[in-house]
Scaffold this active site. Structure first.
Site, PDB file in Angstrom:
ATOM      1  N   LYS A  20       0.939  -1.287   0.114  1.00  0.00           N
ATOM      2  CA  LYS A  20       0.040   0.030  -0.074  1.00  0.00           C
ATOM      3  C   LYS A  20       0.797   1.273  -0.088  1.00  0.00           C
ATOM      4  O   LYS A  20       0.631   2.086  -0.950  1.00  0.00           O
ATOM      5  CB  LYS A  20      -1.037  -0.160   1.472  1.00  0.00           C
ATOM      6  CG  LYS A  20      -1.926  -1.186   1.298  1.00  0.00           C
ATOM      7  CD  LYS A  20      -2.723  -1.237   2.338  1.00  0.00           C
ATOM      8  CE  LYS A  20      -2.259  -1.311   3.540  1.00  0.00           C
ATOM      9  NZ  LYS A  20      -1.697  -2.639   4.133  1.00  0.00           N
ATOM     10  N   ARG A  95     -10.496   0.003   8.138  1.00  0.00           N
ATOM     11  CA  ARG A  95     -10.172  -1.395   8.271  1.00  0.00           C
ATOM     12  C   ARG A  95     -11.122  -1.985   8.923  1.00  0.00           C
ATOM     13  O   ARG A  95     -10.784  -3.196   9.400  1.00  0.00           O
ATOM     14  CB  ARG A  95      -9.071  -1.101   9.255  1.00  0.00           C
ATOM     15  CG  ARG A  95      -7.556  -1.148   8.961  1.00  0.00           C
ATOM     16  CD  ARG A  95      -6.618  -0.979   9.586  1.00  0.00           C
ATOM     17  NE  ARG A  95      -5.423  -1.765   9.811  1.00  0.00           N
ATOM     18  CZ  ARG A  95      -4.273  -0.939   9.205  1.00  0.00           C
ATOM     19  NH1 ARG A  95      -4.532   0.019   8.497  1.00  0.00           N
ATOM     20  NH2 ARG A  95      -3.297  -1.877   9.243  1.00  0.00           N
ATOM     21  N   ARG A 134      11.765  -5.225   5.605  1.00  0.00           N
ATOM     22  CA  ARG A 134      11.171  -3.885   5.351  1.00  0.00           C
ATOM     23  C   ARG A 134      12.287  -2.973   6.329  1.00  0.00           C
ATOM     24  O   ARG A 134      12.370  -3.165   7.426  1.00  0.00           O
ATOM     25  CB  ARG A 134       9.776  -3.658   5.684  1.00  0.00           C
ATOM     26  CG  ARG A 134       9.274  -2.401   5.248  1.00  0.00           C
ATOM     27  CD  ARG A 134       7.963  -2.007   5.269  1.00  0.00           C
ATOM     28  NE  ARG A 134       7.205  -2.355   6.567  1.00  0.00           N
ATOM     29  CZ  ARG A 134       6.070  -2.232   6.679  1.00  0.00           C
ATOM     30  NH1 ARG A 134       5.143  -1.618   5.844  1.00  0.00           N
ATOM     31  NH2 ARG A 134       5.377  -2.658   7.901  1.00  0.00           N
ATOM     32  N   ARG A 167      10.416  -0.876  11.475  1.00  0.00           N
ATOM     33  CA  ARG A 167       9.256  -0.660  12.314  1.00  0.00           C
ATOM     34  C   ARG A 167       9.219  -1.599  13.581  1.00  0.00           C
ATOM     35  O   ARG A 167       9.329  -2.883  13.275  1.00  0.00           O
ATOM     36  CB  ARG A 167       7.804  -0.596  11.642  1.00  0.00           C
ATOM     37  CG  ARG A 167       7.656   0.523  11.002  1.00  0.00           C
ATOM     38  CD  ARG A 167       6.537   0.605   9.883  1.00  0.00           C
ATOM     39  NE  ARG A 167       5.302  -0.176  10.264  1.00  0.00           N
ATOM     40  CZ  ARG A 167       4.160  -0.589   9.612  1.00  0.00           C
ATOM     41  NH1 ARG A 167       4.089   0.291   8.314  1.00  0.00           N
ATOM     42  NH2 ARG A 167       2.988  -0.989   9.871  1.00  0.00           N
ATOM     43  N   ARG A 178      -0.905  -9.424  13.081  1.00  0.00           N
ATOM     44  CA  ARG A 178      -1.685  -8.361  12.012  1.00  0.00           C
ATOM     45  C   ARG A 178      -2.215  -9.029  10.933  1.00  0.00           C
ATOM     46  O   ARG A 178      -3.382  -8.510  10.402  1.00  0.00           O
ATOM     47  CB  ARG A 178      -0.500  -7.437  11.443  1.00  0.00           C
ATOM     48  CG  ARG A 178       0.114  -6.345  12.665  1.00  0.00           C
ATOM     49  CD  ARG A 178       1.507  -5.996  12.295  1.00  0.00           C
ATOM     50  NE  ARG A 178       1.486  -5.137  11.152  1.00  0.00           N
ATOM     51  CZ  ARG A 178       2.575  -4.821  10.325  1.00  0.00           C
ATOM     52  NH1 ARG A 178       3.800  -5.298  10.739  1.00  0.00           N
ATOM     53  NH2 ARG A 178       2.453  -4.138   9.259  1.00  0.00           N
TER      54      ARG A 178
HETATM   55  P1  AP5 Z   1       4.679  -1.653   2.078  1.00  0.00           P
HETATM   56  O1  AP5 Z   1       4.517  -0.698   0.701  1.00  0.00           O
HETATM   57  O2  AP5 Z   1       5.285  -0.937   3.318  1.00  0.00           O
HETATM   58  O3  AP5 Z   1       3.321  -2.293   2.445  1.00  0.00           O
HETATM   59  P2  AP5 Z   1       2.019  -1.784   3.319  1.00  0.00           P
HETATM   60  O4  AP5 Z   1       1.093  -2.492   2.532  1.00  0.00           O
HETATM   61  O5  AP5 Z   1       2.122  -0.624   3.103  1.00  0.00           O
HETATM   62  O6  AP5 Z   1       2.214  -2.463   4.611  1.00  0.00           O
HETATM   63  P3  AP5 Z   1       2.076  -1.882   6.016  1.00  0.00           P
HETATM   64  O7  AP5 Z   1       2.591  -2.786   7.049  1.00  0.00           O
HETATM   65  O8  AP5 Z   1       2.348  -0.595   5.957  1.00  0.00           O
HETATM   66  O9  AP5 Z   1       0.474  -2.271   6.416  1.00  0.00           O
HETATM   67  P4  AP5 Z   1      -0.347  -2.137   7.632  1.00  0.00           P
HETATM   68  O10 AP5 Z   1      -1.729  -2.031   6.972  1.00  0.00           O
HETATM   69  O11 AP5 Z   1      -0.089  -3.245   8.570  1.00  0.00           O
HETATM   70  O12 AP5 Z   1       0.233  -0.875   8.335  1.00  0.00           O
HETATM   71  P5  AP5 Z   1      -0.264   0.509   8.814  1.00  0.00           P
HETATM   72  O13 AP5 Z   1       0.998   1.345   8.882  1.00  0.00           O
HETATM   73  O14 AP5 Z   1      -1.373   0.868   7.808  1.00  0.00           O
HETATM   74  O15 AP5 Z   1       5.606  -2.921   1.516  1.00  0.00           O
HETATM   75  C1  AP5 Z   1       6.052  -3.815   2.412  1.00  0.00           C
HETATM   76  C2  AP5 Z   1       7.509  -4.211   2.274  1.00  0.00           C
HETATM   77  O16 AP5 Z   1       7.404  -5.011   0.799  1.00  0.00           O
HETATM   78  C3  AP5 Z   1       8.710  -3.058   1.888  1.00  0.00           C
HETATM   79  O17 AP5 Z   1       9.690  -3.804   2.369  1.00  0.00           O
HETATM   80  C4  AP5 Z   1       8.608  -2.851   0.311  1.00  0.00           C
HETATM   81  O18 AP5 Z   1       9.625  -2.285  -0.024  1.00  0.00           O
HETATM   82  C5  AP5 Z   1       8.004  -4.374  -0.077  1.00  0.00           C
HETATM   83  N1  AP5 Z   1       7.596  -4.486  -1.498  1.00  0.00           N
HETATM   84  C6  AP5 Z   1       6.046  -3.646  -1.651  1.00  0.00           C
HETATM   85  N2  AP5 Z   1       5.870  -3.964  -2.981  1.00  0.00           N
HETATM   86  C7  AP5 Z   1       6.767  -4.899  -3.259  1.00  0.00           C
HETATM   87  C8  AP5 Z   1       6.766  -5.757  -4.373  1.00  0.00           C
HETATM   88  N3  AP5 Z   1       5.860  -5.418  -5.453  1.00  0.00           N
HETATM   89  N4  AP5 Z   1       7.578  -6.466  -4.788  1.00  0.00           N
HETATM   90  C9  AP5 Z   1       8.448  -6.759  -3.930  1.00  0.00           C
HETATM   91  N5  AP5 Z   1       8.718  -6.045  -2.645  1.00  0.00           N
HETATM   92  C10 AP5 Z   1       7.837  -5.054  -2.342  1.00  0.00           C
HETATM   93  O19 AP5 Z   1      -0.572   0.313  10.304  1.00  0.00           O
HETATM   94  C11 AP5 Z   1      -0.233  -0.016  11.452  1.00  0.00           C
HETATM   95  C12 AP5 Z   1      -0.624  -0.115  12.776  1.00  0.00           C
HETATM   96  O20 AP5 Z   1      -1.592   1.214  12.997  1.00  0.00           O
HETATM   97  C13 AP5 Z   1      -1.940  -1.165  12.474  1.00  0.00           C
HETATM   98  O21 AP5 Z   1      -1.652  -2.358  12.845  1.00  0.00           O
HETATM   99  C14 AP5 Z   1      -2.899  -0.647  13.602  1.00  0.00           C
HETATM  100  O22 AP5 Z   1      -2.471  -0.855  15.117  1.00  0.00           O
HETATM  101  C15 AP5 Z   1      -2.784   0.832  13.403  1.00  0.00           C
HETATM  102  N6  AP5 Z   1      -3.847   1.334  12.075  1.00  0.00           N
HETATM  103  C16 AP5 Z   1      -3.709   2.107  11.227  1.00  0.00           C
HETATM  104  N7  AP5 Z   1      -4.638   2.462  10.740  1.00  0.00           N
HETATM  105  C17 AP5 Z   1      -5.732   1.973  11.292  1.00  0.00           C
HETATM  106  C18 AP5 Z   1      -7.002   1.920  11.143  1.00  0.00           C
HETATM  107  N8  AP5 Z   1      -7.834   2.392  10.286  1.00  0.00           N
HETATM  108  N9  AP5 Z   1      -7.761   1.174  12.315  1.00  0.00           N
HETATM  109  C19 AP5 Z   1      -7.218   0.904  13.617  1.00  0.00           C
HETATM  110  N10 AP5 Z   1      -6.035   0.754  13.448  1.00  0.00           N
HETATM  111  C20 AP5 Z   1      -5.025   1.445  12.713  1.00  0.00           C
HETATM  112 MG    MG Z   2       2.111   1.026   4.763  1.00  0.00          MG
END
Ligand code: AP5
Ligand code: MG
Length: 224
Positions: A20, A95, A134, A167, A178
């Site tokens: 994402k 979410r 990551r 992270r 997660r």
């Molecule tokens: P990356 O692009 O970083 O993936 P991502 O989908 O953004 O993963 P996240 O871990 O950020 O998602 P998340 O939903 O768990 O975290 P968030 O910060 O939203 O890519 C991942 C890795 O793969 C990287 O190393 C990248 O380089 C590599 N990669 C990417 N694409 C690739 C490809 N095509 N090929 C090869 N490699 C690739 O949330 C974190 C926490 O915040 C949650 O757990 C929760 O506690 C809280 N939170 C956030 N939003 C909410 C909400 N709406 N409600 C409640 N709690 C929330």
């Molecule tokens: Mg992200």
């Protein structure tokens, strides 16, 4: 006129590690819309030790969701900012079903609606590999991967020269939790947006460039 101003009211939905953040950088650069990542906003609050950040941290470290009331408040406030009038890209929100309903109600009040939900699909074992390798830029949040998308210089962001870090929630045990939270609480949103007829399913296991090509095809041209 208003319709053409808000045709890119976008949601990026997918499990942790689906890409994402990686794809969001490309989408907002081309489509000229703001990137609204609730994860990034919450991590900034944790870093600044605000009351919200202190509350959110224990949920995030455990890989659990932060309470709906907190994140819904964040997004409602953000949608009051004038830069969202031309559209937006939600990353990591909604979410839960209550979050999706709150977003619909807020947009309805602004005479707007979600125009596309991009769902990134990736198998679970690949997600674990992506997350445990990551590294993220402290300054601009751009994600890298030690094997799959390494920076040119180890530990340094290609985009802004910032320092890369791992992270707190990217340990394997937290990642597994997660993923389970995603399956139980977030995956049902695919049906929710299917019923609204706005879902585009994207194969997120391809390279970042190929994945983005499919996203562009689903969104159509940036002009409008
Ligand atoms: P990356 O692009 O970083 O993936 P991502 O989908 O953004 O993963 P996240 O871990 O950020 O998602 P998340 O939903 O768990 O975290 P968030 O910060 O939203 O890519 C991942 C890795 O793969 C990287 O190393 C990248 O380089 C590599 N990669 C990417 N694409 C690739 C490809 N095509 N090929 C090869 N490699 C690739 O949330 C974190 C926490 O915040 C949650 O757990 C929760 O506690 C809280 N939170 C956030 N939003 C909410 C909400 N709406 N409600 C409640 N709690 C929330
Ligand atoms: Mg992200």
């Amino acid at each position: 006129m208003i319709e053409s101003l808000s045709q890119f009211n976008l949601i990026l939905l997918g499990p942790p590690g689906a890409g994402k953040g990686t794809q969001a950088g490309r989408i907002v650069a081309e489509y000229g819309i703001p990137h609204i990542s609730t994860g990034d906003i919450l991590r900034a609050a944790v870093k600044n030790q605000t009351p919200m950040g202190l509350e959110a941290k224990r949920y995030m470290d455990a890989g659990e969701l932060v309470p709906d009331s907190v994140v819904i408040g964040i997004v409602k406030d953000r949608l009051q900012e004038p830069d969202t009038a031309k559209g937006f890209l939600m990353d990591g929100f909604p979410r839960t079903i209550p979050q999706a309903e709150a977003l619909d109600a807020t947009l309805d009040g602004l005479d707007r609606a979600v125009t596309k939900t991009l769902v990134l699909l990736v198998d679970e074992e690949l997600l674990v590999q992506r997350l445990t390798g990551r590294r993220v830029c402290r300054a601009c949040q751009t994600p890298f991967h030690v094997l799959f998308t390494p920076p040119k210089q180890e530990g340094v962001c290609d985009k802004c020269g910032g320092e890369l870090y791992q992270r707190d929630d990217d340990s394997e045990a937290t990642v597994r939790n997660r993923l389970e939270v995603y399956r139980n609480q977030t995956e049902p949103l695919i049906d929710y947006y299917d019923r609204a007829g706005v879902v585009a399913r994207i194969d997120g296991a391809q390279s970042p460039d190929r994945t983005y090509e499919d996203i562009r095809a689903a969104l159509g041209p940036a002009e409008g």
